[in-house]
Enzyme design. Structure first.
Site, mmCIF file in Angstrom:
data_model
loop_
_atom_site.group_PDB
_atom_site.id
_atom_site.type_symbol
_atom_site.label_atom_id
_atom_site.label_comp_id
_atom_site.label_asym_id
_atom_site.label_seq_id
_atom_site.Cartn_x
_atom_site.Cartn_y
_atom_site.Cartn_z
ATOM 1 N N HIS A 94 12.644 20.131 66.926
ATOM 2 C CA HIS A 94 12.681 19.568 65.570
ATOM 3 C C HIS A 94 13.425 18.247 65.585
ATOM 4 O O HIS A 94 14.502 18.136 66.178
ATOM 5 C CB HIS A 94 13.374 20.542 64.613
ATOM 6 C CG HIS A 94 13.619 19.960 63.251
ATOM 7 N ND1 HIS A 94 14.876 19.846 62.691
ATOM 8 C CD2 HIS A 94 12.761 19.427 62.343
ATOM 9 C CE1 HIS A 94 14.776 19.282 61.502
ATOM 10 N NE2 HIS A 94 13.511 19.018 61.265
ATOM 11 N N SER A 95 12.856 17.236 64.957
ATOM 12 C CA SER A 95 13.499 15.928 64.824
ATOM 13 C C SER A 95 13.869 15.369 66.206
ATOM 14 O O SER A 95 13.011 15.282 67.078
ATOM 15 C CB SER A 95 14.721 16.048 63.897
ATOM 16 O OG SER A 95 15.272 14.794 63.615
ATOM 17 N N MET A 96 15.130 15.047 66.428
ATOM 18 C CA MET A 96 15.541 14.453 67.710
ATOM 19 C C MET A 96 15.434 15.459 68.861
ATOM 20 O O MET A 96 15.427 15.067 70.019
ATOM 21 C CB MET A 96 16.970 13.930 67.599
ATOM 22 C CG MET A 96 17.133 12.758 66.662
ATOM 23 S SD MET A 96 16.187 11.294 67.131
ATOM 24 C CE MET A 96 17.144 10.692 68.519
ATOM 25 N N GLN B 8 8.392 18.676 65.784
ATOM 26 C CA GLN B 8 8.316 18.719 64.320
ATOM 27 C C GLN B 8 9.112 17.561 63.737
ATOM 28 O O GLN B 8 10.333 17.505 63.894
ATOM 29 C CB GLN B 8 8.885 20.047 63.805
ATOM 30 C CG GLN B 8 8.179 21.274 64.359
ATOM 31 C CD GLN B 8 8.914 22.562 64.022
ATOM 32 O OE1 GLN B 8 10.144 22.601 63.966
ATOM 33 N NE2 GLN B 8 8.170 23.634 63.812
ATOM 34 N N THR C 88 9.485 14.496 64.623
ATOM 35 C CA THR C 88 10.260 13.762 65.637
ATOM 36 C C THR C 88 9.898 12.281 65.597
ATOM 37 O O THR C 88 8.720 11.938 65.705
ATOM 38 C CB THR C 88 9.968 14.320 67.040
ATOM 39 O OG1 THR C 88 10.398 15.677 67.100
ATOM 40 C CG2 THR C 88 10.682 13.513 68.112
#
Length: 908
Positions: free
Chosen positions: A150-152, A177, A179
């Protein structure tokens, strides 16, 4: 614009995921050496109820999946994936199941501080080794791990491939997700930008090594205002065909935009992910399949085009049409059929011979959303019945209220009939329909309105036909700065109940469709905006697909509004605001120095901002450089001087730059700088009144620039910067500097009032005194009054200069704040921030501000360097806008250089 970005796009259409049993997180023991090296990080295994109890001995038999949280994310965010996967495993009696692991990154702010990204990447590598060792003695032991980031966390997963000792075969599937793959959202330090450069360069240069890794990137759409979807699209590589990027609004059975956090728990999206995981299992190895083609076909099935059928790797081409069903021949070009409590099944056959000359396509729809086959192609030429037929249901596409299929007759020359199967429907009600038509009759082109029409003009078209499908092609709609409102009004002939219409905005060059279901008749509003600009080699037009209700007419109108353009600017370039604000303040600061040199008086911040901060002073030069960089000779000269690439040129190459955006951002920066100046002045007056009521100020006097005590303070803060955190030392000197203008203001006000009171007393006494005075007796009093006024005037000039410097310094503190927060959060693990992005800069800033804190404009006025110091802010502002938009960490360097010249003016 900000309000539109944050609140007004669309409502949250995601359902929450719930755990049926209490979630538990079992801490996995990692090697002591790894634990000592990474004391803040941990590895957990997710479980619920009896499943969690069974796994406490770590005798794992499932398929390992590792979840990586993002910026300030929690390892507990794995529970949505883990819980739904557990329920799905129960449905198949645990024939297959997944073990979800999660990494605790101590909720670090890695999106704002890049110093720990490499450390996190190496820890994840160690975690993968530990996870695979847990399965070492099992019958179906995995050799690789699937990762959900997720993200980073998604970027950390991609960075694993850049490690020297990492084996690419340890990962076979990566799902990210929201990212930001392309560039950091806020490039606040060089460690962050360098990390991105290393990862993206590796994926570009080593694309051949990535063929065995299947990557899916899911973006949140317009609801995600933290990471815009354009940043979440993986780089397009001709050699790398195992990567897929989609926006959540286009994902079948989800069709919902998600914000940055809800993408982790959005039930519709999590269900699609878990269904894909189970379809990826190889029955022989009981692990995720090693076949990259199958992995891509599964992801396409669940995330791009769902045919409303359960996934099959090799579906049967032909099938037998069995059952005692009635066969009915339909020769009409348009057919609709409603089914309700029908106990008898039917086959409707459509002979194609009579339609091939007059029609080019056949379109069919079915509102029964089960997973059974329903449309077939028959190759019998004589019989009205068909015993064996090609299953065309795999050509269908699932929409929110119906499943549809459109076939080009030319592509199926061997078919003689289309067969629609209508099974018995006891207690069910659904509608079906088919239509033969020429493509030209159902496709219309509608040019979008001009960007600067400001809502005064609109494009409109009336669809007079009463068909089941329309395609409205939107001409000249291909750039990210274009944004419109599309209004669709439906009119029906009779007031009877009808199936709802489905409107889909289809973008052919990227998977970013948006779908809306509307009642009929109604007026529906659709926001038409792009996440990705049209590639140069793509000539397809965006389409508005209208899956209509029979006997209804539709009017489509397109309008543009100024606030929608502002929305796009905020979405794409809000991160560059600090550069434009500081550039405006720096120009004002240069103007104040220039006024001080010419008139001997320092002008007010707000007045000087209006006079000096003009976009034509900085923008044309940058535009000229960007234009010249299109020529090879200029680019060679530029590179020979070792100058970095202009940020505007990079943004243009990413299709994220558009006309007048820099001018609009500069004007926004002027406005924000103006109101920040007003805020500082107002705050100063409020705090000074409070000070005057509590404390009697000291006598106004000139300070020495540097005393032994202050020198000790500088050395102490420099040591704090070197041994702990540079941003912490900067914050301390900032708090110290805050009191300087406050002290000057309070003292000036007090002495001005005191001086006025003394004069009034002197005049009153001269009226009532009988004894005559000589003219010589009044000289010292007049001299003293003039001296007081001069001192007060000098103090006011210094105050104005200090307010501007404080305004500049505030932005330096704000840009360095993330590393300070990161250091405070990790203080229990390490006293020294390593690496520290602002350690060396902090020491210079401490020395500069300690001197400026005790300086006055009288020292600067007489300096030989004042002319240079007054001219330097202009080129620095130009350089800041040229090289700071995508590298915010460069902004403090430009400000520091300008303030360094001010210090030299105080000395020389």
């Amino acid at each position: 614009g900000v309000r539109d970005v944050l609140f007004l796009y669309e409502e949250n259409r995601c359902s929450m995921t719930y755990m049926y049993e209490y979630p538990e997180y079992l801490k996995i023991k990692i090697p002591k050496k790894t634990a000592r090296r990474y004391p803040a990080y941990e590895l957990y295994l997710y479980g619920e109820g009896s499943y969690a109890e069974e796994n406490k001995n770590l005798q794992l038999t499932g398929i390992p999946v590792l979840f990586l949280p993002g910026n300030a994310g929690s390892y507990k965010q794995v529970r949505s994936l883990g819980s739904i996967a557990l329920r799905k495993a129960e449905d198949v009696d645990f024939k297959y199941h997944f073990n979800f692991f999660s990494v605790n990154f101590n909720e670090e702010l890695v999106a704002l501080y890049g110093g720990s990204l490499q450390r996190q990447t190496k820890f994840v590598h160690e975690c993968i080794k530990v996870i695979l060792k847990l399965y070492r003695d099992q019958e179906f032991a995995p050799t690789s791990v699937a990762i959900v980031g997720h993200s980073m966390g998604g970027l950390i997963a991609r960075a694993l491939l850049t490690l020297k000792n990492f084996k690419p075969e340890l990962i076979n599937l990566l799902i990210t997700q929201a990212t930001p793959h392309v560039a950091p959202v806020m490039p606040l330090d060089r460690y962050l930008t360098d990390f991105y450069t290393a990862v993206n360069n590796h994926w570009n240069l080593k694309a051949q090594d990535l063929r065995n890794l299947t990557t899916l990137s899911v973006a949140g759409g317009f609801r995600d205002y933290q990471v815009r979807s354009g940043l979440a699209f993986l780089p397009r590589l001709s050699q790398h065909d195992s990567a897929l990027s989609v926006v959540s609004s286009a994902v079948p059975r989800a069709w919902a935009s998600t914000d940055h956090l809800s993408i982790v728990w959005c039930k519709e999206l999590i269900l699609a992910t878990i269904r894909a995981f189970f379809d990826l299992i190889d029955e022989n190895t009981r692990q995720i399949t090693e076949d990259p083609k199958k992995r891509m076909s599964v992801l396409n099935h669940h995330f791009v085009r769902h045919p409303a059928k359960i996934f099959e790797e090799n579906p049967e081409t032909f099938t037998e049409l069995t059952g005692a069903f009635m066969w009915i021949t339909v020769k009409a070009s348009k057919w609709t059929y409603s089914v309700y409590n029908d106990s008898d099944g039917k086959y409707f056959t459509f002979p194609l011979a009579s339609h091939r000359k007059s029609c080019s396509h056949v379109y069919c729809e079915n509102s029964m959303l089960d997973t059974s086959s329903w449309i077939y192609g028959c190759m019998n030429t004589n019989s009205s019945m068909c015993l064996e037929a090609a299953d065309l249901s795999w050509r269908a596409e699932l929409l929110p209220t119906t499943k549809v299929v459109m076939l080009k007759l030319q592509d199926y020359p061997s078919l003689s009939h289309i067969v629609i199967q209508v099974p018995p429907a006891v207690g069910n009600k659904y509608n079906m329909g088919c239509e033969f038509f020429k493509e030209d009759s159902r496709t219309v082109q509608l040019p979008v309105t001009h960007l600067f029409s400001f809502g005064l003009s609109s494009s409109k078209i009336l669809l007079n036909s009463t068909g089941l499908l329309y395609n409205v092609q939107l001409q000249h709609f291909n750039q990210i700065y274009q944004a419109f409102k599309i209004y669709i009004e439906s009119h029906c002939q009779s007031p009877k109940e009808r199936k709802p219409s489905v409107y889909r905005l289809h973008i052919p060059w990227s998977h970013e469709d948006s779908i809306i279901v509307a009642k009929v008749p109604s007026l529906t509003e659709i926001s038409a905006r792009l996440h990705i600009a049209q590639p140069p080699n793509d000539s397809n037009l965006p389409e508005l697909n209208i899956y209509s209700s029979p006997d209804c007419q539709y009017e489509v109108k397109i309008k543009s509004y100024p606030f929608i353009l502002v929305f796009q600017i905020i979405r794409f370039h809000a991160g560059a605001f600090p550069v434009y604000i500081v550039s405006n303040i720096l120009l004002t600061y240069g103007g104040q120095l220039s006024t001080l040199r010419s008139t001997g008086q320092c002008s007010d911040f707000s007045l000087e901002l209006v006079r000096t901060a003009k976009p034509y002073k900085v923008e044309p030069l940058i535009s000229i450089v960007v234009f010249l960089q299109g020529f090879n000779w200029f680019r060679e000269i530029w590179e020979s001087l070792s100058l970095p690439e202009v940020d505007a040129a990079v943004l243009s190459s990413q299709d994220a730059w558009f006309p007048l955006v820099s001018l609009i951002l500069f004007l926004f920066g002027t406005g924000i700088a103006y109101w920040s100046g007003v805020f500082f002045s107002t705050s100063l007056r409020l705090f000074s009144s409070l000070w005057l009521t509590l404390i009697r100020p000291t006598v106004l006097q000139k300070d020495k620039l540097l005393t032994p005590r202050r020198l000790c303070g500088v050395i102490s803060l420099a040591l704090v910067s070197w041994t702990t955190c540079g941003a912490f030392a900067v914050f301390i000197i900032y708090l110290q500097y805050l009191f300087k203008p406050l002290h000057i203001f309070v003292t000036s006000v007090f002495h001005f009032q005191d001086s006025g009171h003394s004069e009034e007393t002197s005049q009153n006494s001269s009226v009532h005194t009988v004894k005559p005075q000589s003219s010589m007796d009044g000289v010292p009093e007049a001299t003293q009054s003039l001296s007081n006024r001069t001192t007060i005037a000098e103090a006011v000039n210094s105050l104005k200069m200090h307010i501007t410097i404080l305004n500049l310094f505030t932005w330096i503190v704000l840009l360095n704040l993330p590393s300070l927060i990161y250091w405070l959060k990790n203080l229990r693990y390490n006293v020294r921030l390593d690496p520290d992005p602002c350690r060396s800069t902090a020491i210079i800033i401490i020395c500069i501000l300690e001197i400026l804190m005790n300086s006055s404009t009288s020292q600067v006025k007489s300096s030989k360097l004042l002319k240079t110091a007054a001219k330097v802010p202009l080129p620095l502002s130009v350089a800041m806008l040229a090289f700071g938009r995508m590298h915010l960490y460069r902004v403090p360097h430009f400000v520091t250089f300008s303030l360094l010249l001010h210090v030299l003016c105080c000395i020389v």
